[in-house]
Design a protein around this motif. Structure first.
Motif, PDB file in Angstrom:
ATOM      1  N   HIS A 263      81.169  25.647  33.491  1.00  0.00           N
ATOM      2  CA  HIS A 263      80.686  24.268  33.706  1.00  0.00           C
ATOM      3  C   HIS A 263      81.807  23.268  33.457  1.00  0.00           C
ATOM      4  O   HIS A 263      81.964  22.295  34.212  1.00  0.00           O
ATOM      5  N   LEU A 264      82.590  23.467  32.394  1.00  0.00           N
ATOM      6  CA  LEU A 264      83.682  22.536  32.097  1.00  0.00           C
ATOM      7  C   LEU A 264      84.726  22.542  33.212  1.00  0.00           C
ATOM      8  O   LEU A 264      85.177  21.477  33.668  1.00  0.00           O
ATOM      9  N   VAL A 265      85.122  23.735  33.639  1.00  0.00           N
ATOM     10  CA  VAL A 265      86.135  23.847  34.691  1.00  0.00           C
ATOM     11  C   VAL A 265      85.625  23.228  35.991  1.00  0.00           C
ATOM     12  O   VAL A 265      86.354  22.512  36.687  1.00  0.00           O
ATOM     13  N   GLN A 266      84.357  23.499  36.316  1.00  0.00           N
ATOM     14  CA  GLN A 266      83.800  22.949  37.552  1.00  0.00           C
ATOM     15  C   GLN A 266      83.778  21.424  37.506  1.00  0.00           C
ATOM     16  O   GLN A 266      84.083  20.747  38.497  1.00  0.00           O
ATOM     17  N   ARG A 267      83.433  20.869  36.340  1.00  0.00           N
ATOM     18  CA  ARG A 267      83.400  19.404  36.217  1.00  0.00           C
ATOM     19  C   ARG A 267      84.792  18.807  36.378  1.00  0.00           C
ATOM     20  O   ARG A 267      84.971  17.802  37.067  1.00  0.00           O
ATOM     21  N   ARG A 268      85.798  19.440  35.759  1.00  0.00           N
ATOM     22  CA  ARG A 268      87.173  18.958  35.918  1.00  0.00           C
ATOM     23  C   ARG A 268      87.624  19.081  37.370  1.00  0.00           C
ATOM     24  O   ARG A 268      88.319  18.203  37.909  1.00  0.00           O
ATOM     25  N   ALA A 269      87.246  20.170  38.020  1.00  0.00           N
ATOM     26  CA  ALA A 269      87.648  20.382  39.407  1.00  0.00           C
ATOM     27  C   ALA A 269      87.021  19.348  40.335  1.00  0.00           C
ATOM     28  O   ALA A 269      87.667  18.870  41.274  1.00  0.00           O
ATOM     29  N   GLU A 270      85.756  18.997  40.086  1.00  0.00           N
ATOM     30  CA  GLU A 270      85.092  18.002  40.943  1.00  0.00           C
ATOM     31  C   GLU A 270      85.761  16.640  40.800  1.00  0.00           C
ATOM     32  O   GLU A 270      85.880  15.899  41.777  1.00  0.00           O
ATOM     33  N   ARG A 271      86.201  16.292  39.611  1.00  0.00           N
ATOM     34  CA  ARG A 271      86.942  15.040  39.433  1.00  0.00           C
ATOM     35  C   ARG A 271      88.230  15.076  40.243  1.00  0.00           C
ATOM     36  O   ARG A 271      88.620  14.097  40.870  1.00  0.00           O
ATOM     37  N   ARG A 272      88.890  16.222  40.278  1.00  0.00           N
ATOM     38  CA  ARG A 272      90.127  16.358  41.042  1.00  0.00           C
ATOM     39  C   ARG A 272      89.838  16.205  42.530  1.00  0.00           C
ATOM     40  O   ARG A 272      90.593  15.558  43.264  1.00  0.00           O
ATOM     41  N   LEU A 273      88.711  16.795  43.009  1.00  0.00           N
ATOM     42  CA  LEU A 273      88.359  16.685  44.423  1.00  0.00           C
ATOM     43  C   LEU A 273      88.074  15.242  44.797  1.00  0.00           C
ATOM     44  O   LEU A 273      88.457  14.777  45.872  1.00  0.00           O
ATOM     45  N   VAL A 274      87.393  14.501  43.917  1.00  0.00           N
ATOM     46  CA  VAL A 274      87.083  13.105  44.203  1.00  0.00           C
ATOM     47  C   VAL A 274      88.371  12.291  44.327  1.00  0.00           C
ATOM     48  O   VAL A 274      88.535  11.462  45.226  1.00  0.00           O
ATOM     49  N   VAL A 275      89.335  12.556  43.433  1.00  0.00           N
ATOM     50  CA  VAL A 275      90.605  11.819  43.477  1.00  0.00           C
ATOM     51  C   VAL A 275      91.334  12.100  44.776  1.00  0.00           C
ATOM     52  O   VAL A 275      91.838  11.201  45.450  1.00  0.00           O
ATOM     53  N   GLN A 276      91.358  13.363  45.203  1.00  0.00           N
ATOM     54  CA  GLN A 276      92.095  13.708  46.412  1.00  0.00           C
ATOM     55  C   GLN A 276      91.335  13.312  47.680  1.00  0.00           C
ATOM     56  O   GLN A 276      91.937  12.996  48.691  1.00  0.00           O
ATOM     57  N   GLY A 277      89.998  13.371  47.622  1.00  0.00           N
ATOM     58  CA  GLY A 277      89.207  13.080  48.808  1.00  0.00           C
ATOM     59  C   GLY A 277      88.861  11.617  48.964  1.00  0.00           C
ATOM     60  O   GLY A 277      88.374  11.190  50.024  1.00  0.00           O
TER      61      GLY A 277
END
Length: 223
Positions: free
Chosen positions: A208-222
């Motif tokens: 869950h922690l990794v997925q949450r961090r990854a989604e923040r990264r996707l939002v920044v790039q997208g």
């Protein structure tokens, strides 16, 4: 090896070792140590965006799918070797009634812990864009450290205990196999399953922690 050491090796007699091998072959497909790249593939192709739009959290959705896969594998991949082994070898049959429910619980926890490890390895694609390196390392080390190739009890006590407490690997294969061959007394077996519970919870929390961090990264790039 077992005969040369007075009939037992690391606490296993020959029949227990035969059961360890045959049940391990069946359990391998149920736990699903290798071959799962669904999450990595969807991240690499961008299809993960579709998963994020669904009302179910990706970790929950993939875990539910993996539990279904494991249930199917239990019927189709676990039963045949378990039934074949006793035809050709003297195998050990559990003598305690508690072993059956304890093994079932241990097997389910092994599937959950394995899923957590595989999810984290696949999730490296969020940062690396290609998870083949982490997947190769996972393939190389998971079988050895999980007790698939040889029982971890063959190692010195300090090494096996350290692996059990500091890593999730023994919880993937060694614990359910030790439970089914009744390698230890019942309280010890229950304690080992308790360690599995801790690792399963920690790994799902990490997912869950990794997925949450990854989604923040996707939002920044997208954007």
């Amino acid at each position: 090896m077992a005969t040369g050491a007075g009939g037992r090796a690391a606490g296993y007699d020959p029949a227990q070792l035969a059961t360890f091998v045959w049940v391990g072959q069946g359990l391998l497909a149920v736990v699903g140590l290798w071959g799962w790249t669904d999450l990595a593939d969807r991240i690499r192709t961008g299809d993960i965006a579709t998963d994020l739009l669904r009302p179910v959290h990706p970790v929950v959705g993939y875990l539910a799918t993996d539990l279904g896969r494991a249930a199917y594998a239990m019927l189709t991949r676990f039963v045949p070797p378990v039934l074949t082994g006793p035809i050709f070898f003297d195998v050990y049959l559990p003598t305690r009634w508690q072993t059956a429910p304890l093994f079932l619980a241990s097997a389910v926890l092994a599937v959950v812990a394995s899923f957590g490890c595989r999810y984290l390895v696949n999730a490296t694609t969020y940062w690396l864009a290609d998870a083949r390196g982490p997947l190769l390392l996972w393939t190389l080390y998971s079988g050895v450290l999980a007790g698939l190739y040889f029982p971890l009890r063959f190692l010195p006590d300090w090494a096996s205990v350290s692996l059990w407490l500091a890593t999730p690997f023994p919880s993937l294969m060694q614990t359910p196999l030790d439970v089914v061959v009744e390698r230890d007394r019942l309280p010890v077996q229950a304690g080992l399953v308790g360690v599995q519970v801790v690792w399963a919870v920690l790994l799902l929390f990490a997912c869950h922690l990794v997925q949450r961090r990854a989604e923040r990264r996707l939002v920044v790039q997208g954007g």
